[in-house]
Motif scaffolding. Structure first.
Motif, PDB file in Angstrom:
ATOM      1  N   TYR A 151       1.803   6.143  -7.208  1.00  0.00           N
ATOM      2  CA  TYR A 151       0.622   6.478  -8.006  1.00  0.00           C
ATOM      3  C   TYR A 151       0.649   7.888  -8.601  1.00  0.00           C
ATOM      4  CZ  TYR A 151      -4.002   5.856  -9.869  1.00  0.00           C
ATOM      5  OH  TYR A 151      -5.050   5.746 -10.735  1.00  0.00           O
ATOM      6  N   PRO A 152       1.149   8.883  -7.870  1.00  0.00           N
ATOM      7  CA  PRO A 152       1.199  10.228  -8.475  1.00  0.00           C
ATOM      8  C   PRO A 152       2.112  10.316  -9.716  1.00  0.00           C
ATOM      9  CG  PRO A 152       1.379  10.374  -6.093  1.00  0.00           C
ATOM     10  CD  PRO A 152       1.499   8.918  -6.437  1.00  0.00           C
ATOM     11  N   GLN A 195       0.839  -1.193   0.000  1.00  0.00           N
ATOM     12  CA  GLN A 195       0.000   0.000   0.000  1.00  0.00           C
ATOM     13  C   GLN A 195       0.882   1.255   0.000  1.00  0.00           C
ATOM     14  OE1 GLN A 195      -3.580   0.068  -0.206  1.00  0.00           O
ATOM     15  NE2 GLN A 195      -2.942   2.132  -0.815  1.00  0.00           N
ATOM     16  N   ASP A 247       0.908   4.147  -2.817  1.00  0.00           N
ATOM     17  CA  ASP A 247       0.698   5.559  -2.458  1.00  0.00           C
ATOM     18  C   ASP A 247       1.847   6.428  -2.980  1.00  0.00           C
ATOM     19  OD1 ASP A 247      -1.595   4.753  -1.208  1.00  0.00           O
ATOM     20  OD2 ASP A 247      -0.778   4.863   0.831  1.00  0.00           O
ATOM     21  N   TYR A 248       3.066   5.907  -2.892  1.00  0.00           N
ATOM     22  CA  TYR A 248       4.246   6.660  -3.337  1.00  0.00           C
ATOM     23  C   TYR A 248       4.298   6.769  -4.862  1.00  0.00           C
ATOM     24  CZ  TYR A 248       9.229   7.374  -4.478  1.00  0.00           C
ATOM     25  OH  TYR A 248      10.416   7.811  -5.017  1.00  0.00           O
ATOM     26  N   THR A 258      -5.794  -0.094  -1.942  1.00  0.00           N
ATOM     27  CA  THR A 258      -6.647   1.034  -2.276  1.00  0.00           C
ATOM     28  C   THR A 258      -5.911   1.987  -3.212  1.00  0.00           C
ATOM     29  OG1 THR A 258      -7.512   0.859  -0.044  1.00  0.00           O
ATOM     30  CG2 THR A 258      -8.107   2.841  -1.295  1.00  0.00           C
ATOM     31  N   VAL A 259      -6.478   2.197  -4.397  1.00  0.00           N
ATOM     32  CA  VAL A 259      -5.884   3.156  -5.332  1.00  0.00           C
ATOM     33  C   VAL A 259      -6.134   4.565  -4.775  1.00  0.00           C
ATOM     34  CG1 VAL A 259      -5.942   4.068  -7.681  1.00  0.00           C
ATOM     35  CG2 VAL A 259      -6.290   1.624  -7.294  1.00  0.00           C
ATOM     36  N   PRO A 260      -5.064   5.362  -4.606  1.00  0.00           N
ATOM     37  CA  PRO A 260      -5.232   6.686  -4.005  1.00  0.00           C
ATOM     38  C   PRO A 260      -6.160   7.585  -4.829  1.00  0.00           C
ATOM     39  CG  PRO A 260      -2.912   6.095  -4.159  1.00  0.00           C
ATOM     40  CD  PRO A 260      -3.671   5.076  -4.942  1.00  0.00           C
ATOM     41  N   ASP A 261      -6.855   8.480  -4.137  1.00  0.00           N
ATOM     42  CA  ASP A 261      -7.670   9.492  -4.821  1.00  0.00           C
ATOM     43  C   ASP A 261      -6.748  10.575  -5.367  1.00  0.00           C
ATOM     44  OD1 ASP A 261     -10.091   8.323  -4.239  1.00  0.00           O
ATOM     45  OD2 ASP A 261     -10.195   9.274  -2.251  1.00  0.00           O
ATOM     46  N   GLY A 262      -7.315  11.424  -6.166  1.00  0.00           N
ATOM     47  CA  GLY A 262      -6.549  12.595  -6.594  1.00  0.00           C
ATOM     48  C   GLY A 262      -5.918  12.385  -7.940  1.00  0.00           C
ATOM     49  N   SER A 263      -5.851  13.469  -8.709  1.00  0.00           N
ATOM     50  CA  SER A 263      -5.340  13.342 -10.062  1.00  0.00           C
ATOM     51  C   SER A 263      -3.995  14.053 -10.219  1.00  0.00           C
ATOM     52  CB  SER A 263      -6.352  13.942 -11.050  1.00  0.00           C
ATOM     53  OG  SER A 263      -6.613  15.288 -10.685  1.00  0.00           O
TER      54      SER A 263
END
Lengths: 94, 255
Positions: free
Chosen positions: B169-170, B162, B166-167, B215-220
């Protein structure tokens, strides 16, 4: 708890029509990963067209200590080889 | 179909080849260090596949460039600011889980992009993509399985996966950026608009993450700049200096 992944024996068919041959073993958490690992470890030089894996604990094997009773009696039974027939010339190479 | 502009085609080929070069080098850093022998060999195979694809992409790039250079020249004699890979592939390996998460996030995109390139109008691009797509189908299957295995594994492996997601995905958004180079590729029928691949990508990544209980992080928000050459992360310089060390210390050395 045992942390080591189970051992799998790997069998590869080199060409269509040939039998699978035992090529070695590897560790993997499950059968799917064992096949993937076998692909990466044993077929990287174009060795195969088919892979079988079986968890090593499922293989029943003869015990080395029993090789006397198991195999020695057949050493003295040369007549079990079909070498006592005269092959007619016409048959040619068999 | 529009005739393709060589400057745009060169940029497209550098972007494609630099992605596989830099990721291939990153993955090769695991050689001899992976947690178990079988994974070590599998990672080395993946790295070699990517380097092999690089030879083809950068080989074609060098021809299009028309300055008498080779794929090796482009790989070993350019400086950091000349690389056109996305930032995702230059990020450090971290732990094994982070490496496999990065691999999956890239493989998923690669496995969706290559079949499109394999049907494009440029014969060379088509041939390279047709060869690469077989390798990449296996890469994505393997990395997806490992992400699921570790994500849906122990408490510790889940937490690490996870954290990796989180790291990383952006850095995914940059894969779907479009600019004038992409527009030229679309006009010439060579490559699809990267933005058009996003839905399929999200569906694939969503499926795998669900199985992996992650969980795929929110935010684009997307870190970007690698593929346009505007900026790279601090990590690429270190990678390039170790990758190019031999050619820099012994120019023209061959064996």
């Amino acid at each position: 708890m045992k942390n080591e992944w189970p051992l799998w024996e790997v069998f590869i068919r080199g060409q269509h029509g040939l039998a699978h041959r035992h090529v070695g073993s590897l560790h993997a958490p499950d059968a799917e990963m064992a096949i993937k690992n076998a692909r990466d470890v044993y077929t990287r030089r174009n060795e195969g067209v088919s892979i079988w894996v079986v968890e090593a604990r499922h293989i029943a094997a003869t015990a080395p200590g029993e090789k006397g009773p198991l195999f020695e009696p057949s050493e003295s039974k040369v007549y079990r080889h079909p070498t006592f027939f005269d092959i007619p010339e016409e048959v040619g190479h068999m | 179909m529009a005739e393709v502009d060589n400057t745009a085609l060169l940029q497209f080929l550098l972007r494609t080849g630099d992605n596989t070069l830099i990721l291939g080098h990153r993955v090769s850093e695991w050689c001899g260090h992976a947690p178990i022998l079988e994974e070590d060999i599998a990672l080395a195979n993946t790295a070699l596949d990517l380097i092999g694809q690089t030879q083809l992409w950068l080989g074609y790039a060098a021809e299009v460039q028309g300055m008498g250079k080779s794929a090796d020249d482009l790989a070993f004699l350019r400086d950091v600011w000349d690389f056109r890979n996305v930032l995702l592939v230059e990020l450090p390996n971290g732990d094994f889980g982070q490496t496999l998460m990065r691999q999956f996030l890239f493989d998923a995109w690669h496995s969706i992009m290559l079949p499109r390139l394999a049907k494009g109008t440029d014969e060379r691009v088509r041939e390279i993509a047709q060869k690469a797509v077989k390798e990449v189908s296996y890469h994505v299957e393997r990395s997806a399985d490992t992400v699921v295995g570790l994500g849906d594994g122990t408490e510790e492996s889940h937490a690490r996966m996870q954290a990796a997601l989180d790291y990383l995905y952006p850095y995914v958004g940059e894969l779907f950026e479009s600019d004038e180079v992409d527009a030229a590729m679309v006009d010439a029928g060579i490559a699809p608009d990267p933005a058009s691949l996003r839905d399929e990508y999200d569906a694939l990544v969503g499926r795998v993450m669900e199985k992996a209980t992650l969980t795929v992080p929110d935010g684009s928000f997307a870190h970007k700049g690698g593929r346009t050459g505007r900026m790279h992360t601090e990590h690429l310089g270190h990678l390039v200096s170790s990758m190019q060390w031999l050619q820099r210390a012994y120019p023209g050395s061959e064996w």
